[in-house]
Design an enzyme around this catalytic site. Structure first.
Site, PDB file in Angstrom:
ATOM      1  CG  HIS A 313     -26.877  50.641  25.039  1.00  0.00           C
ATOM      2  ND1 HIS A 313     -27.658  50.559  23.918  1.00  0.00           N
ATOM      3  CD2 HIS A 313     -27.432  49.821  25.959  1.00  0.00           C
ATOM      4  CE1 HIS A 313     -28.652  49.719  24.162  1.00  0.00           C
ATOM      5  NE2 HIS A 313     -28.542  49.256  25.388  1.00  0.00           N
ATOM      6  CG  ASP A 370     -26.740  46.229  33.139  1.00  0.00           C
ATOM      7  OD1 ASP A 370     -27.752  45.839  33.732  1.00  0.00           O
ATOM      8  OD2 ASP A 370     -26.469  45.907  31.968  1.00  0.00           O
TER       9      ASP A 370
HETATM   10  N1  ACO Z   1     -15.199  50.656  28.274  1.00  0.00           N
HETATM   11  C1  ACO Z   1     -14.181  51.041  27.466  1.00  0.00           C
HETATM   12  N2  ACO Z   1     -14.289  51.157  26.119  1.00  0.00           N
HETATM   13  C2  ACO Z   1     -15.474  50.845  25.572  1.00  0.00           C
HETATM   14  C3  ACO Z   1     -16.582  50.433  26.349  1.00  0.00           C
HETATM   15  C4  ACO Z   1     -16.416  50.337  27.759  1.00  0.00           C
HETATM   16  N3  ACO Z   1     -17.433  49.950  28.535  1.00  0.00           N
HETATM   17  N4  ACO Z   1     -17.632  50.181  25.548  1.00  0.00           N
HETATM   18  C5  ACO Z   1     -17.206  50.430  24.290  1.00  0.00           C
HETATM   19  N5  ACO Z   1     -15.915  50.835  24.306  1.00  0.00           N
HETATM   20  C6  ACO Z   1     -15.104  51.259  23.139  1.00  0.00           C
HETATM   21  C7  ACO Z   1     -14.698  50.068  22.295  1.00  0.00           C
HETATM   22  O1  ACO Z   1     -13.421  49.571  22.696  1.00  0.00           O
HETATM   23  C8  ACO Z   1     -14.653  50.690  20.903  1.00  0.00           C
HETATM   24  O2  ACO Z   1     -13.492  51.479  20.795  1.00  0.00           O
HETATM   25  P1  ACO Z   1     -12.763  51.644  19.351  1.00  0.00           P
HETATM   26  O3  ACO Z   1     -13.787  52.315  18.457  1.00  0.00           O
HETATM   27  O4  ACO Z   1     -11.570  52.464  19.634  1.00  0.00           O
HETATM   28  O5  ACO Z   1     -12.428  50.241  18.884  1.00  0.00           O
HETATM   29  C9  ACO Z   1     -15.842  51.653  20.923  1.00  0.00           C
HETATM   30  O6  ACO Z   1     -15.988  52.037  22.309  1.00  0.00           O
HETATM   31  C10 ACO Z   1     -17.146  51.035  20.420  1.00  0.00           C
HETATM   32  O7  ACO Z   1     -17.398  49.882  21.185  1.00  0.00           O
HETATM   33  P2  ACO Z   1     -17.979  48.518  20.613  1.00  0.00           P
HETATM   34  O8  ACO Z   1     -17.545  47.392  21.487  1.00  0.00           O
HETATM   35  O9  ACO Z   1     -17.678  48.410  19.160  1.00  0.00           O
HETATM   36  O10 ACO Z   1     -19.539  48.782  20.799  1.00  0.00           O
HETATM   37  P3  ACO Z   1     -20.676  47.719  20.729  1.00  0.00           P
HETATM   38  O11 ACO Z   1     -21.891  48.447  20.315  1.00  0.00           O
HETATM   39  O12 ACO Z   1     -20.265  46.529  19.919  1.00  0.00           O
HETATM   40  O13 ACO Z   1     -20.820  47.200  22.248  1.00  0.00           O
HETATM   41  C11 ACO Z   1     -21.377  47.140  24.534  1.00  0.00           C
HETATM   42  C12 ACO Z   1     -21.720  47.712  23.152  1.00  0.00           C
HETATM   43  C13 ACO Z   1     -21.264  45.611  24.451  1.00  0.00           C
HETATM   44  C14 ACO Z   1     -22.515  47.458  25.473  1.00  0.00           C
HETATM   45  C15 ACO Z   1     -20.044  47.777  25.012  1.00  0.00           C
HETATM   46  O14 ACO Z   1     -20.206  49.168  25.147  1.00  0.00           O
HETATM   47  C16 ACO Z   1     -19.566  47.169  26.336  1.00  0.00           C
HETATM   48  O15 ACO Z   1     -18.877  46.141  26.326  1.00  0.00           O
HETATM   49  N6  ACO Z   1     -19.952  47.781  27.499  1.00  0.00           N
HETATM   50  C17 ACO Z   1     -19.605  47.218  28.782  1.00  0.00           C
HETATM   51  C18 ACO Z   1     -20.546  46.060  29.111  1.00  0.00           C
HETATM   52  C19 ACO Z   1     -21.932  46.567  29.466  1.00  0.00           C
HETATM   53  O16 ACO Z   1     -22.108  47.486  30.263  1.00  0.00           O
HETATM   54  N7  ACO Z   1     -22.958  45.901  28.883  1.00  0.00           N
HETATM   55  C20 ACO Z   1     -24.374  46.204  29.187  1.00  0.00           C
HETATM   56  C21 ACO Z   1     -25.029  46.880  28.027  1.00  0.00           C
HETATM   57  S1  ACO Z   1     -26.681  47.317  28.433  1.00  0.00           S
HETATM   58  C22 ACO Z   1     -27.509  45.868  28.399  1.00  0.00           C
HETATM   59  O17 ACO Z   1     -27.227  44.976  27.632  1.00  0.00           O
HETATM   60  C23 ACO Z   1     -28.600  45.668  29.315  1.00  0.00           C
END
Ligand code: ACO
Length: 436
Positions: A313, A370
């Site tokens: 998140h 979720d």
């Molecule tokens: N699985 C694996 N790796 C992940 C995940 C995941 N679910 N989420 C983040 N990471 C990693 C990224 O690859 C990144 O790694 P790095 O630093 O080595 O490059 C690091 O964690 C930070 O992630 P970002 O994508 O930069 O974080 P951001 O804040 O932009 O994205 C998000 C947040 C979109 C929720 C992301 O965690 C994700 O894609 N999660 C899965 C989708 C999801 O569950 N979305 C629902 C969110 S809650 C809602 O909107 C109601």
């Protein structure tokens, strides 16, 4: 009108040989900010923050989140207390109007929701125009926008304070009616009209699952589980869809147009669409005969293109408090309904393994709202493509409250971020014959 954050110690920014003082601000929960709104006029600089990870776009009194501590409060009241004692409709009132309703206020609000629950009959024809396999999120956003055509006041655009109460109730109530109609149409089933004697959530289940000869058997546990899901999704400060609603509202577009845009933003799998994506992921893991261990290995590998959906998140760097409540509700519901869902076992195993893995620990990736909500919706027999629609129905009060906040703030300006241009510098138009 939005109260202003308090002034605090200014920040000093050194740019070459120039030092600029920027006002410091502090909110009621001691969140600090630097006001950079005059930075460009004073220095020619803008700030760059792709994805707005560290940018406050507004002051707001609606919802407070402390992502480090895993805290979520609507209008100051902890989500755990609301989940235990409140209902979606009472919480919707709190979010929109700022206070818990009195008995009379709640009754009036509920009556208004009932009065406004019917769609204009002519709207039924619009449903027939969608192909039968349409995604209900596409139908929902289109129909919310289309319904503004039936209310001339809305078509004039802008905000009508004296009509806001009715418009807000109409939106909350009709979104539920549109959602159930789109479900029925997509299955070739006759539309079921709302029943004025039913409460909000029971009525939704009735419109979805009754048939012309027999009413759906409203199990109070099922009604309560769905009501809880709505309540837990009711607001979440400046997320992608709410920021979209505010963006559209800032141009003084009407409430329905702003909410329709919110539905589109919510649809994506990185946001509200994650609840559908989680179940698709769990189903794939199950079909592959994996207990989740192999999938976790892939999710850590950037080249695999896989992510652990329902994890991570932008704001929470701790367990999402909504996920905690939903996980327990999920366990309770499946137990009470005597359902043994292998996807729940996989989800729990994934969580257990992920929370022990350095990759997830270092990045502070925890289950979000979720991760378990989809398993409840499966148990309630919602088709997969309706999951994000359920989220949208729940999020409506938050969008409405944010819309109201913008409209009631005389200082609110149109949202218009800047950019750093990285394209070509000036070049001349080439006639067609001279192009390679
Ligand atoms: N699985 C694996 N790796 C992940 C995940 C995941 N679910 N989420 C983040 N990471 C990693 C990224 O690859 C990144 O790694 P790095 O630093 O080595 O490059 C690091 O964690 C930070 O992630 P970002 O994508 O930069 O974080 P951001 O804040 O932009 O994205 C998000 C947040 C979109 C929720 C992301 O965690 C994700 O894609 N999660 C899965 C989708 C999801 O569950 N979305 C629902 C969110 S809650 C809602 O909107 C109601």
């Amino acid at each position: 009108m939005t109260k202003h954050a308090q002034s605090t110690v200014p920040a000093k920014l050194v740019l070459g040989d120039k030092t600029i003082e920027l006002p410091g601000l502090v909110g009621t929960e001691k969140e600090h900010a630097i006001d950079i709104s005059k930075l460009r006029s004073a220095t020619g600089y803008i700030t760059l923050d792709e994805g707005y990870g560290n940018t406050g776009s507004c002051e707001s009194e609606i919802t407070f989140i402390d992502g480090e501590e895993g805290i979520l409060r609507y209008r100051g009241i902890p989500i755990e207390q609301l989940a235990e004692h409140s209902t979606f409709i009472e919480t919707a009132y709190l979010i929109i109007y700022g206070e818990l309703p009195t008995h009379d206020q709640l009754r009036k609000f509920s009556d208004l929701l009932t009065e406004e629950e019917m769609l204009h009959e002519d709207m039924k024809h619009h449903f027939e125009g969608f192909p039968s396999n349409s995604h209900p999120m596409a139908i929902l956003s289109s129909m919310i926008n289309a319904s503004s055509c039936f209310y001339p006041g809305l078509m004039r655009g802008g905000f009508e304070p004296h009509r806001f109460e009715v418009q807000a109730a109409r939106l909350i109530s009709q979104v539920r009616t549109i959602a159930s109609f789109s479900y029925r149409v997509s299955r070739g089933l006759p539309i079921i009209y709302p029943k004025p004697t039913y409460k909000f959530t029971a009525n939704f289940l009735h419109m979805l699952f009754s048939n012309p000869y027999a009413d759906y058997d409203l199990d109070p546990q099922i009604v309560r589980a769905l009501d809880l899901i709505f309540l837990l999704h009711a607001d979440h400060e400046q997320n992608c869809s709410t920021a979209t609603v505010r963006m559209v509202a800032s141009s003084k577009a009407n409430l329905f147009a702003s909410a329709a845009a919110g539905v589109c933003a919510l649809w994506g799998p990185l946001h509200g669409g994650a609840n559908q994506a989680v179940i698709e992921m769990l189903e794939r893991i199950h079909a592959d005969g994996d207990d989740g261990s192999r999938f976790i290995r892939d999710a850590k590998d950037k080249d695999s293109g896989k992510r652990l959906m329902g994890f991570g998140h932008r704001v929470y760097k701790n367990y999402d408090p909504r996920a905690k409540i939903i996980k327990k509700a999920c366990d309770d519901l499946l137990h009470k309904l005597n359902i043994d869902d292998p996807l729940l076992d996989i989800a729990k195993h994934l969580e257990e393994v992920a929370l022990r893995e350095d990759y997830f620990i270092e990045r502070k990736l925890y289950p979000n709202v979720d991760f378990y909500s989809g398993i409840i919706m499966r148990a309630l027999k919602f088709p997969l493509n309706m999951f994000t629609v359920i989220f949208a129905i729940g999020r409506m009060p938050g969008w409405i409250a944010n819309y109201k906040e913008i409209m009631e703030n005389p200082e609110s300006r149109i949202y218009r971020p800047r950019q750093i241009y990285t394209g070509h510098t000036k070049r001349d138009y080439l006639p067609m014959q001279q192009r390679g």
